[in-house]
Structures are given as structure tokens and as C-alpha cells.
Motif scaffolding. Structure first.
Motif, PDB file in Angstrom:
ATOM      1  N   VAL A  61       1.131  -1.250  -0.119  1.00 22.95           N
ATOM      2  CA  VAL A  61       0.008   0.570   0.334  1.00 22.95           C
ATOM      3  C   VAL A  61       0.726   0.859  -0.050  1.00 22.95           C
ATOM      4  CG1 VAL A  61      -2.235   1.175   0.690  1.00 22.95           C
ATOM      5  CG2 VAL A  61      -2.255  -1.269   1.414  1.00 22.95           C
ATOM      6  N   THR A  62       1.269   2.264  -0.960  1.00 20.76           N
ATOM      7  CA  THR A  62       1.396   3.472  -1.037  1.00 20.76           C
ATOM      8  C   THR A  62       0.435   5.049  -1.054  1.00 20.76           C
ATOM      9  OG1 THR A  62       0.847   3.057  -3.330  1.00 20.76           O
ATOM     10  CG2 THR A  62       3.130   2.653  -2.257  1.00 20.76           C
ATOM     11  N   GLN A  63       0.312   5.558  -0.494  1.00 23.23           N
ATOM     12  CA  GLN A  63      -0.014   7.306  -0.944  1.00 23.23           C
ATOM     13  C   GLN A  63       0.289   8.171  -1.288  1.00 23.23           C
ATOM     14  OE1 GLN A  63      -0.663   6.938   3.238  1.00 23.23           O
ATOM     15  NE2 GLN A  63      -0.106   9.236   3.455  1.00 23.23           N
ATOM     16  N   ASP A  64      -0.338   9.222  -2.382  1.00 22.75           N
ATOM     17  CA  ASP A  64       0.161  10.166  -2.645  1.00 22.75           C
ATOM     18  C   ASP A  64      -0.979  10.888  -1.451  1.00 22.75           C
ATOM     19  OD1 ASP A  64       0.852  12.414  -3.760  1.00 22.75           O
ATOM     20  OD2 ASP A  64      -0.451  11.607  -5.716  1.00 22.75           O
ATOM     21  N   GLY A  65       0.191  12.095  -0.645  1.00 23.11           N
ATOM     22  CA  GLY A  65      -0.645  13.409  -0.269  1.00 23.11           C
ATOM     23  C   GLY A  65      -0.921  13.014   1.671  1.00 23.11           C
ATOM     24  N   ALA A  66      -1.485  13.617   2.291  1.00 23.65           N
ATOM     25  CA  ALA A  66      -1.288  12.822   3.585  1.00 23.65           C
ATOM     26  C   ALA A  66      -3.462  12.646   4.388  1.00 23.65           C
ATOM     27  CB  ALA A  66      -1.701  14.776   4.178  1.00 23.65           C
ATOM     28  N   GLY A  67      -2.366  11.686   4.492  1.00 22.52           N
ATOM     29  CA  GLY A  67      -3.404  10.329   5.096  1.00 22.52           C
ATOM     30  C   GLY A  67      -2.823   9.197   5.728  1.00 22.52           C
ATOM     31  N   THR A  68      -3.734   8.178   6.246  1.00 19.93           N
ATOM     32  CA  THR A  68      -3.385   7.223   6.085  1.00 19.93           C
ATOM     33  C   THR A  68      -4.952   5.881   5.630  1.00 19.93           C
ATOM     34  OG1 THR A  68      -4.693   6.577   8.805  1.00 19.93           O
ATOM     35  CG2 THR A  68      -2.642   7.270   9.093  1.00 19.93           C
ATOM     36  N   VAL A  69      -3.158   4.484   5.889  1.00 17.41           N
ATOM     37  CA  VAL A  69      -4.532   3.179   4.791  1.00 17.41           C
ATOM     38  C   VAL A  69      -4.177   1.848   6.199  1.00 17.41           C
ATOM     39  CG1 VAL A  69      -5.085   2.244   3.120  1.00 17.41           C
ATOM     40  CG2 VAL A  69      -4.278   4.741   2.570  1.00 17.41           C
ATOM     41  N   ALA A  85      -8.992   4.421   3.901  1.00 22.86           N
ATOM     42  CA  ALA A  85      -8.373   5.351   4.418  1.00 22.86           C
ATOM     43  C   ALA A  85      -8.787   6.590   5.076  1.00 22.86           C
ATOM     44  CB  ALA A  85      -7.920   6.216   2.415  1.00 22.86           C
ATOM     45  N   VAL A  86      -7.970   7.384   5.271  1.00 23.02           N
ATOM     46  CA  VAL A  86      -8.744   7.640   6.753  1.00 23.02           C
ATOM     47  C   VAL A  86      -7.191   9.373   6.244  1.00 23.02           C
ATOM     48  CG1 VAL A  86      -8.993   8.664   8.769  1.00 23.02           C
ATOM     49  CG2 VAL A  86      -8.952   6.356   8.418  1.00 23.02           C
ATOM     50  N   PRO A  87      -8.109  10.347   5.645  1.00 25.81           N
ATOM     51  CA  PRO A  87      -7.687  11.517   5.626  1.00 25.81           C
ATOM     52  C   PRO A  87      -7.075  12.382   6.682  1.00 25.81           C
ATOM     53  CG  PRO A  87      -9.543  12.171   4.531  1.00 25.81           C
ATOM     54  CD  PRO A  87      -9.254  10.506   5.199  1.00 25.81           C
ATOM     55  N   ALA A  88      -5.698  13.025   6.048  1.00 26.13           N
ATOM     56  CA  ALA A  88      -6.087  14.175   7.810  1.00 26.13           C
ATOM     57  C   ALA A  88      -6.525  15.560   7.290  1.00 26.13           C
ATOM     58  CB  ALA A  88      -3.837  14.480   7.504  1.00 26.13           C
ATOM     59  N   ASP A  89      -6.478  16.143   8.430  1.00 24.98           N
ATOM     60  CA  ASP A  89      -7.239  17.142   8.361  1.00 24.98           C
ATOM     61  C   ASP A  89      -7.438  17.834   7.629  1.00 24.98           C
ATOM     62  OD1 ASP A  89      -7.785  16.326  11.007  1.00 24.98           O
ATOM     63  OD2 ASP A  89      -6.494  17.428  12.161  1.00 24.98           O
ATOM     64  N   GLY A  90      -7.744  19.137   6.987  1.00 28.17           N
ATOM     65  CA  GLY A  90      -8.099  19.513   5.461  1.00 28.17           C
ATOM     66  C   GLY A  90      -8.138  19.238   4.724  1.00 28.17           C
ATOM     67  N   ILE A 124      -4.872   7.917  -3.307  1.00 27.05           N
ATOM     68  CA  ILE A 124      -4.447   9.374  -3.158  1.00 27.05           C
ATOM     69  C   ILE A 124      -5.097  10.089  -2.483  1.00 27.05           C
ATOM     70  CG2 ILE A 124      -4.458  11.448  -5.354  1.00 27.05           C
ATOM     71  CD1 ILE A 124      -4.003   8.707  -6.886  1.00 27.05           C
ATOM     72  N   PHE A 125      -4.845  10.815  -1.346  1.00 23.93           N
ATOM     73  CA  PHE A 125      -5.784  11.981  -1.134  1.00 23.93           C
ATOM     74  C   PHE A 125      -5.239  13.695  -1.744  1.00 23.93           C
ATOM     75  CE2 PHE A 125      -4.296   9.159   1.661  1.00 23.93           C
ATOM     76  CZ  PHE A 125      -5.718   8.019   2.576  1.00 23.93           C
ATOM     77  N   SER A 126      -6.722  14.425  -1.686  1.00 24.02           N
ATOM     78  CA  SER A 126      -6.959  15.999  -2.330  1.00 24.02           C
ATOM     79  C   SER A 126      -6.214  17.254  -1.011  1.00 24.02           C
ATOM     80  CB  SER A 126      -8.020  15.718  -3.194  1.00 24.02           C
ATOM     81  OG  SER A 126      -7.826  17.273  -3.379  1.00 24.02           O
ATOM     82  N   PRO A 127      -5.465  18.007  -1.133  1.00 24.60           N
ATOM     83  CA  PRO A 127      -5.640  18.573  -0.883  1.00 24.60           C
ATOM     84  C   PRO A 127      -6.155  19.766  -0.284  1.00 24.60           C
ATOM     85  CG  PRO A 127      -3.652  19.353  -2.886  1.00 24.60           C
ATOM     86  CD  PRO A 127      -3.985  17.139  -2.697  1.00 24.60           C
ATOM     87  N   PRO A 128      -6.397  20.438   1.077  1.00 22.32           N
ATOM     88  CA  PRO A 128      -7.183  21.905   0.644  1.00 22.32           C
ATOM     89  C   PRO A 128      -6.994  23.426  -0.514  1.00 22.32           C
ATOM     90  CG  PRO A 128      -6.078  21.977   2.904  1.00 22.32           C
ATOM     91  CD  PRO A 128      -4.994  20.590   1.559  1.00 22.32           C
ATOM     92  N   SER A 129      -6.050  23.110  -1.050  1.00 20.40           N
ATOM     93  CA  SER A 129      -5.407  24.560  -2.598  1.00 20.40           C
ATOM     94  C   SER A 129      -5.247  22.856  -3.532  1.00 20.40           C
ATOM     95  CB  SER A 129      -4.355  25.206  -1.949  1.00 20.40           C
ATOM     96  OG  SER A 129      -5.060  26.222  -3.152  1.00 20.40           O
ATOM     97  N   VAL A 130      -5.824  23.104  -5.084  1.00 17.86           N
ATOM     98  CA  VAL A 130      -5.477  22.538  -5.914  1.00 17.86           C
ATOM     99  C   VAL A 130      -4.520  22.846  -6.968  1.00 17.86           C
ATOM    100  CG1 VAL A 130      -6.824  20.362  -5.000  1.00 17.86           C
ATOM    101  CG2 VAL A 130      -7.891  21.719  -6.611  1.00 17.86           C
ATOM    102  N   ALA A 131      -4.262  22.581  -8.213  1.00 21.95           N
ATOM    103  CA  ALA A 131      -4.419  23.462  -9.404  1.00 21.95           C
ATOM    104  C   ALA A 131      -4.357  22.547 -10.484  1.00 21.95           C
ATOM    105  CB  ALA A 131      -1.979  23.239  -9.229  1.00 21.95           C
ATOM    106  N   LEU A 132      -4.929  24.130 -11.559  1.00 23.28           N
ATOM    107  CA  LEU A 132      -5.005  23.914 -12.753  1.00 23.28           C
ATOM    108  C   LEU A 132      -4.087  24.935 -13.369  1.00 23.28           C
ATOM    109  CD1 LEU A 132      -7.367  23.977 -14.272  1.00 23.28           C
ATOM    110  CD2 LEU A 132      -8.223  25.579 -14.383  1.00 23.28           C
ATOM    111  N   THR A 133      -3.654  23.070 -14.376  1.00 22.86           N
ATOM    112  CA  THR A 133      -2.823  23.553 -15.087  1.00 22.86           C
ATOM    113  C   THR A 133      -3.696  23.378 -16.871  1.00 22.86           C
ATOM    114  OG1 THR A 133      -0.975  22.979 -14.419  1.00 22.86           O
ATOM    115  CG2 THR A 133      -0.566  22.938 -16.597  1.00 22.86           C
TER     116      THR A 133
END
Length: 199
Positions: A37-45, A62-67, A97-106
Motif C-alpha cells: 500500500v502506498t499513498q499520495d498526500g496526507a492520510g493513513t491507510v 483510507a483516512v485523510p489528514a485534517d484539511g 490518493i488524498f486531495s489537498p486543501p488547495s489544488v492546481a489547474l494547469t
């Protein structure tokens, strides 16, 4: 029949010495397979690793971190639910994969045209409207990347980082040649890209 030989050995193949009639018992059990198990972003599995017996059912949580917010599973596990069950019918790799509070549009433009809005950062789950406007002599063809389709105006939710390409292609114009007298014109009549040089 003879005495039962209990070697306690686990190697295969096994070499033994026979000096009398002997019953050799081979015991088979479920083959263990590795779950990585791997992860991208902040959280636990949980669970974070194996091994697990062949055919066993393993539930990943999967449990995301605060925010942060759980986005999706990747690799051998798919879906957007933070809880998923998989069958261990072979080695498995799961990526959370966990999504952060701010995300980027390219935003990327292929061809000649403009797109609104421009590249930037947005609070997660922001609703955006994209608009592609071609320059003169060009036409909008399609979206590629994290948005698909041929409509110049589309909506999306910024639930994760997005990379989007707007594809513009030249308009096609017709050249019609006509000969007066004796001779010919090269090239003959045809269809060409807007602003294309023809000789």
C-alpha cells in the motif's frame, strides 16, 4: 504401511533418506500473497501491508489528514470510496490518493486561441466554467487531459489537481483554379489550412 515421517521441513523440493517403509505426509496450505500500500498526500491507510492468504478478503480503509480529502484509489484497486474490499488472488498494489486543501489547474493551449480561466490554484471543490475561444482562422477542436469533449464551454469541479489541454485547429479554405487559354495551374484546386502558403 510404515512409520509416519514428520520432518517439519518447509523446503520444496525436499531430500530424505529412506531406510524402511515410510509414510511421508505433504501438507498444503493457502499461498500467501503480498499486499503493498502506498499513498499520495496526507492520510493513513489500514492495513498498510500483507501478506494475506490466497482467496482472502481484505478491506482497506483510507483516512485523510485534517484539511485533506480522500480522492480515489489507483493501481490494482479502483474507486472513490475510502473503504474498499479486494480479493487476494495474487500480489496486489494499492495506492490511496488524498486531495489537498488547495489544488492546481494547469491549462495548456495547442494551436491558436485563448482559454479562460488561466492556470492557477483554487480551493478544493471549487466549481469552474471553462471557455475556449479560437483566434481568427482557427476553430476549437476538443479538450484533452482531465476534461474530455468537443464543447467549447464546459464545467468541472476542482476535486484534485487538473491538467487540461484546449486543442485548436486551422480552418480549412478552398482554392478554386480556372484556366483561360492554353496551359495549366499548379497546384490545382484543393482545400488548405487558413493562412497556408501555396505555391
Amino acid at each position: 504401511e510404515g512409520p509416519v515421517l514428520e520432518t517439519g521441513a518447509t523446503q520444496n523440493p525436499l531430500t530424505i533418506t529412506i531406510s524402511e517403509n515410510t509414510d511421508l505426509v505433504a501438507v498444503f496450505g493457502p499461498r500467501p500473497y503480498t499486499l503493498a500500500v502506498t499513498q499520495d498526500g496526507a492520510g493513513t491507510v489500514t492495513p498498510s501491508t500483507g501478506p494475506f492468504d490466497f482467496g482472502s478478503q481484505v478491506t482497506l480503509q483510507a483516512v485523510p489528514a485534517d484539511g485533506w480529502k480522500f480522492y480515489k484509489w489507483d493501481k490494482d484497486v479502483t474507486g472513490s470510496s475510502p473503504t474498499v474490499t479486494l480479493t487476494m488472488d495474487g500480489p496486489k498494489l494499492a495506492r490511496a490518493i488524498f486531495s489537498p486543501p488547495s489544488v492546481a489547474l494547469t491549462m495548456v493551449v495547442s494551436g491558436e486561441g485563448t482559454v479562460m480561466p488561466k492556470s492557477g490554484s483554487y480551493p478544493r471543490d471549487t466549481a469552474l466554467g471553462l471557455l475556449a475561444e479560437p483566434k481568427g482562422g482557427w476553430t476549437f477542436s476538443r479538450w484533452e487531459g482531465d476534461v474530455q469533449g468537443t464543447d467549447a464551454k464546459v464545467s468541472l469541479t476542482m476535486d484534485y489537481h487538473k491538467r487540461i489541454t484546449a486543442v485548436f485547429i486551422p480552418e480549412r479554405v478552398t482554392l478554386q483554379t480556372r484556366v483561360v487559354g492554353s496551359g495549366r495551374v499548379l497546384p490545382s484546386s484543393g482545400t488548405y489550412n487558413y493562412n497556408q502558403e501555396v505555391s
